[in-house]
Scaffold this active site. Structure first.
Site, PDB file in Angstrom:
ATOM      1  N   HIS A 121       0.857  -1.183   0.000  1.00 33.27           N
ATOM      2  CA  HIS A 121       0.000   0.000   0.000  1.00 33.27           C
ATOM      3  C   HIS A 121       0.892   1.231   0.000  1.00 33.27           C
ATOM      4  CE1 HIS A 121      -2.817   2.976   1.730  1.00 33.27           C
ATOM      5  NE2 HIS A 121      -3.799   2.160   1.426  1.00 33.27           N
ATOM      6  N   ASP A 198       3.166  -4.447   8.148  1.00 29.93           N
ATOM      7  CA  ASP A 198       1.906  -3.729   8.015  1.00 29.93           C
ATOM      8  C   ASP A 198       0.790  -4.773   8.112  1.00 29.93           C
ATOM      9  OD1 ASP A 198      -0.449  -2.577   7.127  1.00 29.93           O
ATOM     10  OD2 ASP A 198       0.382  -1.788   5.265  1.00 29.93           O
ATOM     11  N   GLN A 201      -4.431  -5.316   6.868  1.00 32.82           N
ATOM     12  CA  GLN A 201      -5.357  -6.240   6.215  1.00 32.82           C
ATOM     13  C   GLN A 201      -5.378  -7.614   6.870  1.00 32.82           C
ATOM     14  OE1 GLN A 201      -7.503  -5.476   3.753  1.00 32.82           O
ATOM     15  NE2 GLN A 201      -6.803  -3.363   3.774  1.00 32.82           N
ATOM     16  N   LYS A 224     -10.620  -1.478  10.535  1.00 35.29           N
ATOM     17  CA  LYS A 224     -10.738  -2.650   9.655  1.00 35.29           C
ATOM     18  C   LYS A 224     -11.111  -3.910  10.433  1.00 35.29           C
ATOM     19  CE  LYS A 224      -7.379  -0.784   6.343  1.00 35.29           C
ATOM     20  NZ  LYS A 224      -8.272  -0.441   5.223  1.00 35.29           N
ATOM     21  N   CYS A 362      -4.837   2.319  -3.680  1.00 39.46           N
ATOM     22  CA  CYS A 362      -3.614   2.871  -3.076  1.00 39.46           C
ATOM     23  C   CYS A 362      -2.440   1.904  -3.238  1.00 39.46           C
ATOM     24  CB  CYS A 362      -3.825   3.219  -1.608  1.00 39.46           C
ATOM     25  SG  CYS A 362      -4.965   4.586  -1.333  1.00 39.46           S
TER      26      CYS A 362
END
Length: 404
Positions: A121, A198, A201, A224, A362
């Site tokens: 991202h 990261d 997700q 999220k 993104c």
């Protein structure tokens, strides 16, 4: 037992209509919907507890502080952080990455190297580019193949004693590909590099065990994973967090201030300048409790069924291509139909009450790699159903017919 109808009843937004059709929400990769218990907890905070934290002797301030710190403890337990003060509240994943990238300004020298992947991202690309511009370091990129998987042999070749940090996502937001982060962490540590994961997700789908992974930093957002917007977590190993300088100056992050000199507070407050998003920090704990009550095994099972079913149904459509064809993926399908712009498909299916994401997500370098302007992305959550997938497939077929 996992009762899908009971679970869906927890989410009031799922009962409404969009454009006169029942809402089918397949944009969970962008943000998840919120269960009633989370919505109620936000309201309850402002009705009963609203006060600033860590700064007052009065009762409301004490209550707010206790609730905020109890949520930090829930996060610690959820991700299995060794120490409570290794859990830093942020405004989200982007904020957490920027804290680390800014801090590495004092560590990285000209000619040193920072490694990211071709699946990132923008939030895990741009801060590292900015770091390299400030320091003279060099950005290296792990390439991907036509399946959307990282080419690990190339990653091995990129690593050297010049590598200071490797920053990769746990799961690709654009393709749903699950990266082999355990391998990446082990290899990076072998050359003395730090690793940031990261996890934005990943956290809706699984419980990351940061001690087992042995990552140096792990970042994610609350919104999220059924929590509020405007709150996230930066986990960092104590030694690394002590090594990095503060990201922002202000109240809360100080020990003593004079006009001659300021000394900084201990962890975690060193990185938590100013009044935080108190309500969101507290309610993140509520969302974590909710997901654990649903059960991550149930979540994984339900989402695997949805992914398999949607892949089968969408593959029936002639000319439709799925990007990210790998067995190691989560409940995301990114696709295009030959000769039709993804934006046009998204616009037409929206008229049928179906929310999907279109564009580059993104993740422009991924789209450039595949030579496409973007994709249609359907991202599923545990509260979605096969019947909703059927509705989406019918809408996509209608869009194809109209646009061909």
């Amino acid at each position: 037992m996992f009762d899908i109808q009971k679970v869906r009843a927890d989410f009031p937004i799922l009962s409404q209509q969009i454009n006169g059709k029942p809402l089918v929400y397949f944009d969970n990769g962008a943000t998840s919907q919120k269960p009633q218990i989370v919505i109620d907890a936000i309201s309850k905070y402002y009705q009963t507890t609203n006060a600033n934290i860590h700064r007052g002797v009065h009762t409301l301030s004490q209550l707010a502080t206790d609730a905020y710190e109890a949520s930090r403890k829930k996060v610690q337990n959820h991700i299995n952080a060794e120490l409570l003060h290794e859990v830093i509240f942020t405004s989200g994943t982007t904020h957490g990455i920027n804290i680390v990238a800014s801090g590495f300004t004092s560590i990285v020298n000209p000619g040193d190297e920072v490694v990211v992947s071709g699946l990132e991202h923008h939030s895990n690309i741009v801060p590292w580019q900015m770091l390299c511009e400030r320091t003279g370091a060099v950005l290296k990129v792990i390439p991907i193949d036509q399946n959307g998987e990282l080419i690990l042999a190339e990653f091995d070749q990129l690593l050297s004693k010049k590598t200071k940090i490797v920053a990769v996502n746990h799961i690709s937001n654009a393709l749903g590909v699950i990266n082999p982060i355990a391998y990446i962490i082990e290899k990076a540590h072998a050359v003395g590099a730090a690793v940031l994961i990261d996890g934005a997700q990943a956290v809706p789908h699984l419980k990351p065990n940061v001690q087992e992974l042995d990552c140096d930093f792990y970042v994610f957002s609350g919104h999220k994973m059924c929590g509020p917007t405007g709150v996230g977590i930066l986990y960092g190993k104590e030694a690394w967090l002590n090594k990095l300088p503060p990201y922002q100056g202000g109240g809360e992050m100080i020990k003593e201030v004079t006009f001659a000199k300021t000394t900084y507070a201990d962890l975690p407050h060193k990185f938590e300048a100013g009044t935080p998003n108190i309500e969101a920090g507290i309610v993140l704990g509520t969302a974590i409790d909710y997901l654990n009550n649903v059960g991550f095994e149930n979540i994984a099972r339900q989402e695997k069924e949805l992914l398999d079913y949607a892949t089968e149904r969408l593959s029936e459509i002639e000319g439709l291509k799925i990007f990210g064809n790998t067995k190691q993926k989560t409940s995301v399908i990114s696709f295009n139909i030959a000769g039709i712009h993804p934006y046009d498909i998204g616009t037409i299916v929206d008229k049928q009450g179906i929310a999907v994401r279109t564009g580059h997500h993104c993740a422009q370098p991924i789209m450039a790699f595949f030579g496409i302007p973007g994709t249609v992305r359907a991202s599923f959550a545990f509260y979605n159903t096969k019947e909703e997938i059927d509705a989406m497939v019918a809408a996509v077929k209608k869009a194809k017919q109209m646009l061909s």
